[in-house]
Design a protein around this motif. Structure first.
Motif, PDB file in Angstrom:
ATOM      1  N   LEU A   1       0.848  -1.242  -0.106  1.00 20.49           N
ATOM      2  CA  LEU A   1      -0.033   0.169   0.148  1.00 20.49           C
ATOM      3  C   LEU A   1       0.886   1.289   0.034  1.00 20.49           C
ATOM      4  O   LEU A   1       1.870   1.300   0.791  1.00 20.49           O
ATOM      5  N   LEU A   2       0.519   2.299  -0.860  1.00 26.50           N
ATOM      6  CA  LEU A   2       1.140   3.562  -0.724  1.00 26.50           C
ATOM      7  C   LEU A   2       0.320   4.552  -0.142  1.00 26.50           C
ATOM      8  O   LEU A   2      -0.674   4.685  -0.744  1.00 26.50           O
ATOM      9  N   ILE A   3       0.499   4.802   0.874  1.00 24.42           N
ATOM     10  CA  ILE A   3      -0.282   5.803   1.930  1.00 24.42           C
ATOM     11  C   ILE A   3       0.343   7.320   1.927  1.00 24.42           C
ATOM     12  O   ILE A   3       1.340   7.440   2.646  1.00 24.42           O
ATOM     13  N   ASP A   4      -0.331   8.305   1.194  1.00 22.74           N
ATOM     14  CA  ASP A   4       0.060   9.567   1.351  1.00 22.74           C
ATOM     15  C   ASP A   4      -0.759  10.439   2.312  1.00 22.74           C
ATOM     16  O   ASP A   4      -2.212  10.418   2.026  1.00 22.74           O
ATOM     17  N   VAL A   5      -0.311  10.669   3.378  1.00 16.38           N
ATOM     18  CA  VAL A   5      -1.108  11.096   4.467  1.00 16.38           C
ATOM     19  C   VAL A   5      -1.749  12.410   3.981  1.00 16.38           C
ATOM     20  O   VAL A   5      -3.058  12.874   4.564  1.00 16.38           O
ATOM     21  N   ARG A   6      -1.173  13.283   3.127  1.00 19.20           N
ATOM     22  CA  ARG A   6      -1.416  14.543   2.764  1.00 19.20           C
ATOM     23  C   ARG A   6      -2.654  14.647   1.763  1.00 19.20           C
ATOM     24  O   ARG A   6      -3.355  15.612   1.602  1.00 19.20           O
ATOM     25  N   ARG A   7      -2.789  13.407   1.054  1.00 15.24           N
ATOM     26  CA  ARG A   7      -3.716  13.421  -0.167  1.00 15.24           C
ATOM     27  C   ARG A   7      -5.022  13.311   0.520  1.00 15.24           C
ATOM     28  O   ARG A   7      -5.339  12.463   1.576  1.00 15.24           O
ATOM     29  N   ASN A   8      -5.902  14.006   0.041  1.00 14.21           N
ATOM     30  CA  ASN A   8      -7.194  14.146   0.475  1.00 14.21           C
ATOM     31  C   ASN A   8      -8.385  14.484  -0.398  1.00 14.21           C
ATOM     32  O   ASN A   8      -8.266  14.954  -1.591  1.00 14.21           O
ATOM     33  N   GLN A   9      -9.541  14.510  -0.036  1.00 15.95           N
ATOM     34  CA  GLN A   9     -10.753  14.786  -0.885  1.00 15.95           C
ATOM     35  C   GLN A   9     -11.717  15.739  -0.357  1.00 15.95           C
ATOM     36  O   GLN A   9     -12.908  15.582  -0.476  1.00 15.95           O
ATOM     37  N   HIS A  10     -11.271  16.576   0.714  1.00 16.17           N
ATOM     38  CA  HIS A  10     -12.251  17.418   1.324  1.00 16.17           C
ATOM     39  C   HIS A  10     -12.589  18.557   0.224  1.00 16.17           C
ATOM     40  O   HIS A  10     -11.935  19.331  -0.245  1.00 16.17           O
ATOM     41  N   ARG A  11     -13.845  18.706   0.104  1.00 16.11           N
ATOM     42  CA  ARG A  11     -14.522  19.530  -0.980  1.00 16.11           C
ATOM     43  C   ARG A  11     -15.835  20.029  -0.426  1.00 16.11           C
ATOM     44  O   ARG A  11     -16.835  20.331  -1.203  1.00 16.11           O
ATOM     45  N   LYS A  12     -15.773  20.353   0.930  1.00 15.27           N
ATOM     46  CA  LYS A  12     -16.925  21.012   1.696  1.00 15.27           C
ATOM     47  C   LYS A  12     -16.504  22.205   2.000  1.00 15.27           C
ATOM     48  O   LYS A  12     -15.531  22.537   2.938  1.00 15.27           O
ATOM     49  N   THR A  13     -17.530  23.407   1.959  1.00 19.67           N
ATOM     50  CA  THR A  13     -17.132  24.400   2.662  1.00 19.67           C
ATOM     51  C   THR A  13     -17.675  24.678   4.096  1.00 19.67           C
ATOM     52  O   THR A  13     -18.799  23.830   4.188  1.00 19.67           O
ATOM     53  N   ALA A  14     -17.340  25.412   4.944  1.00 19.75           N
ATOM     54  CA  ALA A  14     -17.799  25.542   6.263  1.00 19.75           C
ATOM     55  C   ALA A  14     -19.225  26.156   6.192  1.00 19.75           C
ATOM     56  O   ALA A  14     -19.609  26.986   5.474  1.00 19.75           O
ATOM     57  N   THR A  15     -20.094  25.649   7.380  1.00 17.35           N
ATOM     58  CA  THR A  15     -21.538  26.096   7.354  1.00 17.35           C
ATOM     59  C   THR A  15     -21.637  27.106   8.531  1.00 17.35           C
ATOM     60  O   THR A  15     -22.844  27.118   8.950  1.00 17.35           O
ATOM     61  N   CYS A  16     -20.763  27.204   9.289  1.00 17.17           N
ATOM     62  CA  CYS A  16     -20.920  27.873  10.616  1.00 17.17           C
ATOM     63  C   CYS A  16     -21.728  27.013  11.508  1.00 17.17           C
ATOM     64  O   CYS A  16     -22.674  27.438  12.229  1.00 17.17           O
TER      65      CYS A  16
END
Length: 365
Positions: free
Chosen positions: A143-158
């Motif tokens: 397994l090649l695990i890139d800790v910084r790779r991410n799929q966060h694509r939501k803006t904050a909603t307060c």
């Protein structure tokens, strides 16, 4: 590796869920790794020491990690991967400026993948973008695990967080002043007092220690606040959340991440982390640091624009001064800011534990 297989690997999740499962870790830092860039290795030795078999560092082989880093006891420093007894994973132990992959480290990674080891990296140069690593991983099943790779694509909603969840956030005068260590030590201290406390990692090293979190410095800027907000929402069942800080609100390069964290987690309590006798921003000798009073003013004002916040304590990093000088420094800062001060490296976190529990009690009445 065919194109379809490579595209599938790159689009898959980063594999964070497996990080905490490794029990026989080899840590690679490469040739000529500056000790200041080896904080990932040091933190793994400090907080997952029972899982660390050795550090691969040809320049310092023959020493122990205690001799080299001041942590890790008799864990050996070795010349090559072949000197490590049956590891189950290879962790990259450096976090250099820019997060680039040194060439000599690439050779160690290739060897590890050829032998079927999973590789965990927190660098900005992703393992899955290296065709050689991917081809060897396809053959070996690594397994090649890139800790910084991410799929966060939501803006904050307060979001309105659960009222019974106390959010404590570490902020600092600069990078590398001990924000992560302070919060991990605070988590241990609170748990010893039977408090339901949870550390939330926001950087690659913290994630490699605890196995989950949000790598905020690699999240698209529009989604930093939202990613942190979601991290809090996923953990708000705990009584106390300890959110790791990043950078500094006045840092010429990293202030955006700092502010996104501040507004994303909406802390009620802040802990200020600073290094005694540090005169300027790390790596930028032409940029002087602000006064401690100015940092307090800025952080409280900016945090309170999202949710009312106050400082509850100060974590002094005294690595550049003697213990005697540290005692004088703590007393002076306590008088200056009117806040409890400790050096968690030398003193432990008890003073900050008291401060957090005190805030919790005040907010519950």
């Amino acid at each position: 590796m065919n194109t379809a297989a490579l595209d599938s690997l790159k689009s898959s999740v980063s594999g964070l869920e497996t990080i905490s499962k490794y029990r026989r870790i080899a840590i690679a830092v490469g040739l000529d790794a500056a000790l200041s860039n080896s904080k990932t290795a040091m933190s793994l030795l400090r907080y997952r020491g029972e899982h660390c078999l050795a550090v691969i560092d040809p320049a310092h082989c023959g020493k122990t990690t205690q001799e080299l880093y001041g942590v890790g006891g008799n864990t050996p420093v070795v010349a090559s991967l072949s000197d490590v007894d049956t590891p189950d994973a290879l962790f990259i132990g450096i976090s250099p400026p820019g997060g680039q992959m040194p060439e000599d480290l690439s050779l160690v990674i290739t060897e590890g993948v050829q032998h079927g080891l999973d590789v965990v990296s927190g660098l900005h140069d992703f393992l899955v973008d290296n065709e050689v690593f991917c081809q060897e991983a396809e053959r070996s099943g690594s397994l090649l695990i890139d800790v910084r790779r991410n799929q966060h694509r939501k803006t904050a909603t307060c979001a309105d967080f659960r009222p019974g969840c106390l959010r404590i956030h570490a902020v600092g005068q600069d990078c590398s002043v001990g924000k992560m260590v302070t919060m991990l030590e605070l988590e241990r201290g609170l748990q010893k007092r039977q408090a339901d406390a949870k550390f939330l990692a926001t950087g690659q090293t913290g994630i490699m220690v605890v196995g989950n979190g949000v790598p905020v410095d690699c999240v698209v800027s529009d989604f930093v606040n939202g990613a942190v907000e979601e991290l809090v929402l996923q953990n708000e069942q705990h009584e106390i959340l300890l959110i790791e800080g990043q950078g500094s609100i006045t840092h010429p390069a990293f202030s955006a991440v700092t502010l996104g964290l501040l507004h994303g987690c909406a802390p009620q309590g802040l802990i200020f982390c600073y290094e005694a006798a540090r005169p300027h921003v790390k790596g930028l000798p032409h940029v002087p640091l602000k006064t401690l009073e100015r940092y307090r003013e800025l952080y409280e004002q900016l945090a309170s624009e999202r949710f009312p916040a106050e400082f509850v304590g100060v974590a002094m990093n005294g690595r550049n001064i003697s213990a005697a000088q540290g005692e004088i420094e703590k007393q002076q800062v306590q008088e200056l800011l009117g806040l409890p001060v400790c050096d968690v490296y030398r003193d432990g976190p008890a003073v900050l534990v008291d401060a957090v529990l005190g805030l919790k009690e005040r907010m519950s009445t």
